[in-house]
Design an enzyme around this catalytic site. Sequence first.
Site, PDB file in Angstrom:
ATOM      1  N   HIS A  62      -8.175   1.441  -1.345  1.00 16.30           N
ATOM      2  CA  HIS A  62      -8.027   0.398  -2.367  1.00 16.30           C
ATOM      3  C   HIS A  62      -9.360  -0.215  -2.807  1.00 16.30           C
ATOM      4  O   HIS A  62      -9.473  -1.420  -2.986  1.00 16.30           O
ATOM      5  CB  HIS A  62      -7.067  -0.683  -1.868  1.00 16.30           C
ATOM      6  CG  HIS A  62      -5.742  -0.140  -1.459  1.00 16.30           C
ATOM      7  ND1 HIS A  62      -4.884   0.472  -2.348  1.00 16.30           N
ATOM      8  CD2 HIS A  62      -5.129  -0.077  -0.248  1.00 16.30           C
ATOM      9  CE1 HIS A  62      -3.803   0.881  -1.696  1.00 16.30           C
ATOM     10  NE2 HIS A  62      -3.934   0.565  -0.427  1.00 16.30           N
TER      11      HIS A  62
ATOM     12  N   SER B  32       0.843  -1.200   0.000  1.00 18.52           N
ATOM     13  CA  SER B  32       0.000   0.000   0.000  1.00 18.52           C
ATOM     14  C   SER B  32       0.879   1.251   0.000  1.00 18.52           C
ATOM     15  O   SER B  32       1.668   1.461  -0.922  1.00 18.52           O
ATOM     16  CB  SER B  32      -0.950  -0.035   1.200  1.00 18.52           C
ATOM     17  OG  SER B  32      -1.889   1.014   1.130  1.00 18.52           O
TER      18      SER B  32
END
Length: 293
Positions: free
Chosen positions: A184, A75
Site C-alpha cells: 500500500h 487490505s
Amino acid sequence: MLEALNERHPVVAETFAEAGEILGLDLWTMACTGPAEALNATELTQPLMLAGGIAVWRAWCHRDGAPPVRLAGHSLGEFSALVAAGALEFADAVQVTAERARLMQAAVPPGQGAMAAVLGLDEEVVEAICREVAEDQLVAPANYNSPGQLVIAGHAAAVERATRACLEAGARRTLTLPVSVPSHCGLMAPAAAKLAVVLEKVSLTTPTIPVLHNVDAGIRTSPKAIRQALVEQLSAPVRWTDCVRELVAPGVTTVAECGPGKVLCGLGKRINRQVEWLALENPQEMDGLAARV
C-alpha cells in the site's frame, strides 16, 4: 487459529483444503502449525488470510446467520468481502491473491522495503514526518487503521528514519511489522500495473451485498469500477478508519469480524465504541449472535 471453530463447523478446514488444492499446498496444516517465518511470507500470507476469512464466513452461513447489510475488508480482506458478496468466485480469488502476492514480492527485493506501526501520533504529524525524512527514497502512510494507529511503508531505511522521528515527536511506540513486502505504498506501483492485467481475465459481477473499498470507503457496483479499486488499493493507503465509519453510518449496531483473530474488532472499538464488535472465529460469539439476528 480457527481450530475451535472447525470443531463445530468442519467447513472451516474444508475451505482451506479447497484453496490448498488449487495452489498445491496443505494450507490447513500450515495455518495450524506454521512455522511463523513461512506464514509471514506474503506468498503464503495472502491465500491463507483469504481462506481464513471465507472459512469463517461459510461457517456463519452454515449456522444460518443473517446476511449483513454491508461488507468491508482490510487490505487483502477486500477480496474476501467480494467473495462473500457474490461478486467474485472463491477459486478465482485464491488464484488472484496468490498471483497478487507474487507480483508484490517481485516488485521489491527482500530487505529493501519495510512496514512499521506508529502508535499515539496524529495522522497529520505522521504524514509530515514521512515527507520530511523521505530524502531520495519513499515512505508514506499505508494503513490508517484507527485514530492514533497508522502503519507506514516504503524503503527500509526511510521507514527506519521515520520511526525514529515519530518517537522523537512523541509517538507512544513504533513497531516494525514482520512482513516481506511494503504494501500500500508507491513501491507497489509496478505490481499494481501487472495486477490490472490479471484482473481483466477474472469474472466479476455486481455484489449482492454492498462492499466498501479501501481506497476511499466508497461502494462500487460495476465490475470495471471494482477492478480499478482493487488495482488502486495495491499502491494506495488503506483508509480503514473511514471504511469503519461508513460501515456503521446507516445505523449499524453490531459488526462481526470474519477471519482468524480479532484485530479488526480491536481497531473498530477505537473508532466507534457505541457499536458492538464480535469476532466470529469464537464459536460462542458466533452462536450468540446467530441466535439473536
